[in-house]
Scaffold this active site. Structure first.
Site, short mmCIF file in Angstrom:
data_model
loop_
_atom_site.label_atom_id
_atom_site.label_comp_id
_atom_site.label_asym_id
_atom_site.label_seq_id
_atom_site.Cartn_x
_atom_site.Cartn_y
_atom_site.Cartn_z
CG ASP A 1 -0.11 5.54 1.43
OD1 ASP A 1 -0.89 4.58 1.39
OD2 ASP A 1 0.36 6.10 0.41
CB ILE A 2 4.77 3.54 0.15
CG1 ILE A 2 5.09 2.60 1.32
CG2 ILE A 2 5.99 3.71 -0.74
CD1 ILE A 2 5.41 1.18 0.89
CD GLU B 1 -0.33 1.86 -1.23
OE1 GLU B 1 -0.73 2.82 -1.90
OE2 GLU B 1 -0.79 0.71 -1.35
#
Length: 344
Positions: free
Chosen positions: A209-210, A252
């Site tokens: 996950d960003i 994301e």
């Protein structure tokens, strides 16, 4: 569905949306109405996992859920309809060609039988030869036309086959990242799962996950945010092995299935991905402006024989959530999870 039932489900959907702070838009309502309806089951299971891990449901997450579980099946419907119509036309033409070939064959037999009858009657051999040559020439000419028609039909079938293959590929590909999507992920995992149990090979999964992506997106706009997602997707694709499957999971979040990899190997791959992303330096294309560095948090977990993909993903997601809670920009393994983490 009658009015009262629909109203009850709609009320429950609104209650869930308010409780989870979901923007009250028509598209988001569609997602949560289907969630309360329980269809498709994978949508409900995914949202339950996200709720259990206290994930925020902004419009981006809801849009991804809608495209993956609700809107996607209809995306290629016009193309499928067009292919179906083309196939029906080619089949009709092929039937006509076959009927013509059968009729011609009967005519050829009658013509040759006629020449044979004339031979029995003592007709001049020269005349018989000319009649026979005429019949054979006519047969060859009509056969050539039929061969040409069948060749054309075969080429059209090849075109349809290619269209079907392309449509199938598009149906399994995420449009933003060009990575495999949820459908491709599930198909790949089922095969990897069966092989892992048959030959007792390890199978692991990583989910990334960003970090602080929503803030980045809000500050620099969705267009730049999309570029960041594509960048991370590219890093993921380049850092996993050839027989692994990188995919977009939603928003994301990206995911990779690693057949034949145990937890330690998966952790090493995840660390390479994290380090590569941390070393990237972003620049806005339009202005040349330097953008803040980005990082990713990654959770890794290993398949346990007999468990479902959803169960494995949930464990991997808990490791990812722990990576976030411990400061982000790190890899956390399921072995690092405590009882408290699993109960959260």
């Amino acid at each position: 569905m009658d009015f009262d039932s629909a109203k009850e489900i709609a009320d429950r959907a609104m209650d869930h949306m308010i409780r989870e702070n979901v923007p009250l838009t028509p598209n988001n309502f569609t997602v949560w109405f289907n969630y309360c309806l329980g269809t498709p089951p994978d949508l409900k299971r995914t949202i339950d996992i996200l709720v259990g891990n206290k994930r925020k449901f902004d419009s981006f997450v809801c849009d991804d859920l809608r495209s993956m579980y609700i809107a996607t099946p209809g995306v290629n419907a016009p193309a499928a309809q067009n292919i179906s119509e083309q196939l029906a036309l080619v089949m009709s033409q092929a039937q006509q060609y076959l009927a013509t070939a059968i009729t011609d064959n009967r005519d050829h037999i009658r013509e040759i039988d006629g020449v044979a009858t004339q031979a029995d009657q003592g007709i001049n051999p020269r005349s018989l030869i000319e009649s026979l040559m005429g019949a054979l020439s006519s047969a060859a000419s009509r056969a050539s036309v039929l061969e040409s028609n069948f060749t054309e039909a075969s080429q059209e079938l090849d075109t349809i086959r290619t269209s079907l293959r392309d449509a199938e590929e598009r149906a399994k590909t995420d449009t933003l990242t060009a990575l495999p999507n949820r459908r491709a992920l599930e198909e790949f995992f089922r095969m990897a799962q069966m092989r892992a149990m048959e030959v007792e090979d390890p199978l692991s999964l990583l989910m990334l996950d960003i970090d602080h992506f929503k803030k980045f997106n809000d500050t620099y706009g969705h267009s730049v945010g999309d570029q960041v997602i594509r960048l991370i997707a590219s890093v993921l694709r380049e850092r996993v092995r050839e027989n692994d499957l990188p995919a977009r999971y939603g928003g994301e979040e990206l995911i990779a299935v690693l057949p034949g990899a145990d937890l330690a190997t998966c952790h090493e791959v995840a660390e390479r991905i994290r380090a590569t992303v941390a070393g990237c330096h972003l620049t806005r294309r339009s202005t040349g402006e330097s953008l803040p560095d980005i990082s990713v948090s990654i959770g890794v977990a290993q398949f346990r024989p007999g468990e479902s993909m959803a169960t494995l993903i949930e464990r991997c997601d808990r490791a990812l959530y722990k990576a976030k809670a411990e400061g982000r920009n790190r890899v956390v393994s399921e072995d690092d999870l405590t009882d408290a983490d699993c109960a959260a």
